[in-house]
Design an enzyme around this catalytic site. Structure first.
Site, short mmCIF file in Angstrom:
data_model
loop_
_atom_site.label_atom_id
_atom_site.label_comp_id
_atom_site.label_asym_id
_atom_site.label_seq_id
_atom_site.Cartn_x
_atom_site.Cartn_y
_atom_site.Cartn_z
N GLY A 33 -2.64 -4.01 8.04
CA GLY A 33 -1.31 -3.77 8.58
C GLY A 33 -1.34 -2.56 9.49
O GLY A 33 -2.34 -1.84 9.56
N SER A 37 2.45 1.26 7.70
CA SER A 37 3.05 0.06 7.08
C SER A 37 3.16 0.18 5.57
O SER A 37 3.98 -0.48 4.95
CB SER A 37 2.22 -1.18 7.44
N GLY A 38 2.31 1.03 4.99
CA GLY A 38 2.34 1.20 3.54
C GLY A 38 1.09 0.68 2.83
O GLY A 38 1.09 0.53 1.62
N LYS A 39 0.02 0.43 3.58
CA LYS A 39 -1.20 -0.11 2.99
C LYS A 39 -1.73 0.75 1.85
O LYS A 39 -1.95 0.26 0.74
CB LYS A 39 -2.30 -0.24 4.06
N SER A 107 -7.75 -2.53 10.13
CA SER A 107 -8.59 -3.70 10.47
C SER A 107 -7.84 -4.64 11.40
O SER A 107 -7.47 -5.74 11.02
CB SER A 107 -9.07 -4.43 9.21
#
Length: 200
Positions: A33, A37-39, A107
Site C-alpha cells: 500500500g 496507508s497503515g501497513k 512494494s
C-alpha cells in the site's frame, strides 16, 4: 554475484516438522500500500494478536530492514526491485523455519510482488492490500514524506512521481480509512483461521 560453486544444503529437520512443532502453517502476509496507508500499523496489530495466540510470527518492516540488510539501497526503481528480492529471500528462510512472516513494504510494482510469490510454495503467499486513498495518506503523513515530495525534496516517491501498481486480486483487502486498526487486524487473523494457517 551468484557463483556456480554453491550447492543447496538440505537440512535434517524439515520445514514440515518445524511447522508441526509450532502447530501452525507457515505463510507470508505481504502487506502492500501507499506510504501512510497503515501497513506497519496493521501488521504490528496482527503480530500482537498472533503473539497472544502463542503463534510463532515475525514482522519484517520496510524501514527497519533498510537500517541493516538493505541499508545500501536507495529508492530508484532498480533499488526497489533489489529491496524486494532480498526481503523475499529472507522471508522464505523464515517460512522454512515454520514461522508466519509479515512484510510491510510499499512494494509498488506488481511484477516484484509476483516474483516474491513465485519463490514460495502454492498458497503460502498472502497479498494484503492496505487500500487507503492517497488523500488520506497525505493527511496522515506520519513521517512528513508527502510534504517533502510535493516540495520536490524527495524524488521517486510512490504515488507522487513514481508508479504504484494497485493489486488486482489480493487475498485480503483492507480499508484503513473505513475501519479501525483493531478491526483490520482481526479481519486478517480471521482469514488465517478460516484457511487453517492457525487454529481457532
Amino acid at each position: 554475484m551468484k557463483t556456480d560453486n554453491t550447492v543447496w544444503h538440505d537440512q535434517q529437520v524439515t520445514k514440515q516438522q518445524r511447522a508441526e512443532l509450532k502447530k501452525q502453517k507457515p505463510c507470508l502476509l505481504w502487506y502492500t500500500g501507499l506510504s501512510g496507508s497503515g501497513k506497519s500499523t496493521v501488521a504490528n496489530a496482527v503480530d500482537a494478536l498472533l503473539f497472544e495466540r502463542t503463534c510463532h510470527s515475525y514482522l519484517l518492516d520496510g524501514d527497519n530492514v533498510r537500517h541493516g540488510l538493505n541499508g545500501d539501497l536507495g529508492f530508484s526503481d532498480e533499488a526497489r526491485v533489489e529491496n524486494i528480492r532480498r526481503i523475499s529471500e529472507v522471508a522464505k528462510l523464515f517460512l522454512d523455519a515454520g514461522v508466519i512472516v509479515s512484510t510491510a513494504f510499499i512494494s509498488p510494482f506488481a511484477s516484484d510482488r509476483a516474483m516474491a510469490k513465485a519463490k514460495l510454495e502454492q498458497g503460502e503467499f498472502i497479498e494484503v492490500f492496505i487500500d487507503t486513498p492517497i488523500e488520506v495518506c497525505e493527511q496522515r503523513d506520519p513521517k512528513g514524506l508527502y510534504k517533502k515530495a510535493r516540495a520536490g525534496e524527495i524524488k521517486d516517491f510512490t504515488g507522487i512521481d513514481s508508479t504504484y501498481d494497485v493489486p488486482e486480486s489480493p487475498q485480503i483487502h483492507v480499508k484503513t480509512a473505513e475501519q479501525s486498526i483493531e478491526a483490520c487486524a482481526q479481519q486478517i487473523v480471521n482469514y488465517l483461521i478460516e484457511r487453517q494457517f492457525i487454529s481457532s
